[in-house]
Design an enzyme around this catalytic site. Sequence first.
Site, short mmCIF file in Angstrom:
data_model
loop_
_atom_site.label_atom_id
_atom_site.label_comp_id
_atom_site.label_asym_id
_atom_site.label_seq_id
_atom_site.Cartn_x
_atom_site.Cartn_y
_atom_site.Cartn_z
N GLY A 1 26.83 43.90 -14.98
CA GLY A 1 27.83 44.67 -15.71
C GLY A 1 27.50 44.80 -17.19
CG PHE B 1 11.67 29.67 -8.43
CD1 PHE B 1 12.90 29.84 -7.81
CD2 PHE B 1 11.62 28.96 -9.62
CE1 PHE B 1 14.06 29.32 -8.37
CE2 PHE B 1 12.77 28.45 -10.19
CZ PHE B 1 14.00 28.63 -9.56
CD GLN C 1 19.09 32.73 -0.69
OE1 GLN C 1 19.37 32.47 -1.84
NE2 GLN C 1 18.01 33.44 -0.35
CG HIS D 1 20.17 27.27 -3.35
ND1 HIS D 1 19.56 26.04 -3.46
CD2 HIS D 1 19.61 28.06 -4.31
CE1 HIS D 1 18.68 26.08 -4.44
NE2 HIS D 1 18.68 27.29 -4.97
CG LEU E 1 22.07 26.30 -8.02
CD1 LEU E 1 21.61 26.50 -6.59
CD2 LEU E 1 21.94 27.61 -8.80
CB THR F 1 17.69 25.06 -10.61
OG1 THR F 1 16.66 26.07 -10.62
CG2 THR F 1 17.11 23.82 -11.28
CD GLU F 2 13.70 28.28 -4.69
OE1 GLU F 2 12.63 28.87 -4.51
OE2 GLU F 2 14.79 28.70 -4.26
NE ARG G 1 16.73 30.11 -3.79
CZ ARG G 1 17.36 30.67 -4.82
NH1 ARG G 1 18.28 31.60 -4.60
NH2 ARG G 1 17.08 30.31 -6.05
CG HIS H 1 22.91 30.42 -3.84
ND1 HIS H 1 23.44 29.88 -4.99
CD2 HIS H 1 21.77 31.08 -4.22
CE1 HIS H 1 22.67 30.18 -6.02
NE2 HIS H 1 21.66 30.93 -5.58
NE ARG I 1 19.34 35.90 -4.54
CZ ARG I 1 19.06 34.78 -5.21
NH1 ARG I 1 17.90 34.63 -5.85
NH2 ARG I 1 19.93 33.77 -5.20
CB SER J 1 19.59 36.55 -7.97
OG SER J 1 19.26 35.41 -8.74
#
Length: 582
Positions: free
Chosen positions: A20, A119, A239, A241, A251, A253-254, A285, A354, A396, A401
């Site tokens: 946005g 990643f 998904q 996570h 979360l 993080t990966e 993931r 996620h 994803r 993202s």
Amino acid sequence: MADVTLHKFDAVVIGSGLAGLRAALELSRKYETAVITKVFPTRSHSGAAQGGIAAALANLDDDCWEYHMFDSVKGSDYLGDQDAIEILTREAPDCVYDLEHLGVPFSRTEKGQIAQRMFGGHTLNYGEKAALRACYSADYTGHVLLHTLYEQTIKHNTRFYSEFQALALIIENDVCKGCVAWDIRNGGLHVFHSRVLVMGTGGYGRAFKITSNAHANTGDGLGLVMRHGLPLQDMEFVQFHPTGLWKSGILVTEGARGEGGYLKNKDGERFMQRYTPTLMELAPRDMVSRSMQSEINEGRGFPGGEFGDYIHLDITHLGKEKILEALPQIHDLAFNFAGVDCFKEPIPIQPTAHYAMGGVPTNLLTQVTRDAASTVVPGLYAAGETACVSVHGANRLGTNSLVDLLVFGRRAGRQMALDIRGQDMPVVPEDTMDPVRGEIEAIRGRAKGERKEALRTELADVMMDDAGVYRDAVGLERARTKVAELRERYANVSVDDKGTVFNTDLLEARELGYLLDCAQTMVAACINRKESRGAHSREDYPDRDDVNFLTHSLATRGADGAVELAYKPVTITKFQPKPRVY
């Protein structure tokens, strides 16, 4: 109720996350633009993104956009539209440099370039080895992006209506002419007339018991679209996570695995060698989540009681200095929400709902479409997790993202600025707010009825249990029956707070309606997709079926309230479907 307040803007943006704000920045440079957001902009869920934003800058290896495209297509389990994925990966580097010029404080290499790390699912030379592709700012990447874009929109005089909740789109003769919103702080309805409107309201993770999503992620934009007879695309793909904090789902993080973290079962074994021996913990993931869930289901998880068993994420071997440099937020989250000092002990984690790969269907220009022929709804656009363009397909990749939000948020703003030219301000009927007023008054005025808290808890439980990491026909039918029951009971929902000022009781009841809309379409699409692909994993149909299901689903609600499903083809350009092996 207070009198209705009218506003006129060239462009309206619903949602103040990265999609946005990026659209608003483009629009505000030329046109009067309003952003309607139910939270203060810097509290938007985009700020929770931690690990990075994918772009083939090749600062630390021989990366290129073609490798990124291949990884994204393969990661999507070949359900992603390859023309859209090519746009995503081609424009990603320019988008990141654009953000750098706007002032985003990225972490740096010794040479002063933007730092990049590994990643899951991102490789070099079409799968040969892991790529250093994720551009990051420690583990606060979403936070710094969000604050930078908010500052830039303020600089360009974007008008913010913070703590306003969108309640309805104004669509007349198949043309979007604005929206109706509720002033949370003061009460009362506001009607926004606009030439163009874009939705960036995020996903609907709050439909699940264990989720990394903010409390505001209740599928508002998807529900608003569906209530006008428009379809939602690929809703069966949600998904999970792999690394959400045990119990809370917050979360982790990966990037923790990108920096070298290990996943271990209760026997101390790095079990990913049995599932994805090449990429290990850095597989896509959906694969890592299923591997973890399989370990738990087969009794090799740590006992977790009512919140489910869990797995260990071990980063102790990275050392305190490295953790504080690259993963400082993870240390704080683990300590504050799980009571774990990750310098010294593993972090308890479990799969957490996620990200929604499905959403409002759009074309490459972010214009919302209404059917399998991609007929455009004039004046209406969508970007980010709300939209399904489709760059993520059935799954994803991590860090795709943020690049989706920013590439297609920017494309939305630019296309809307082009489409505004020559348009007159639409005429909106004076009674356009009457249906919304009726719905609000019905909930506020009902003396007794169903408790929204109970309905929401029952929804979260059934979605987690029967539409989670693994699915089958029995569980999905049970979920469909339960969601239908909850929808019937929701028609009689009531609230204790009968006022108008900061009536969160009322707004949470409205949010529950959106969650039920999303759950209904998701479960119906899951039942009809009799295969396993990406995040949609059916134990009764374990194989991918490209003959019958290499196709996008389109779910609409019919006159009788039931979900009707149609399908449209996947766009395939460069890469033909192959088995996903890592």
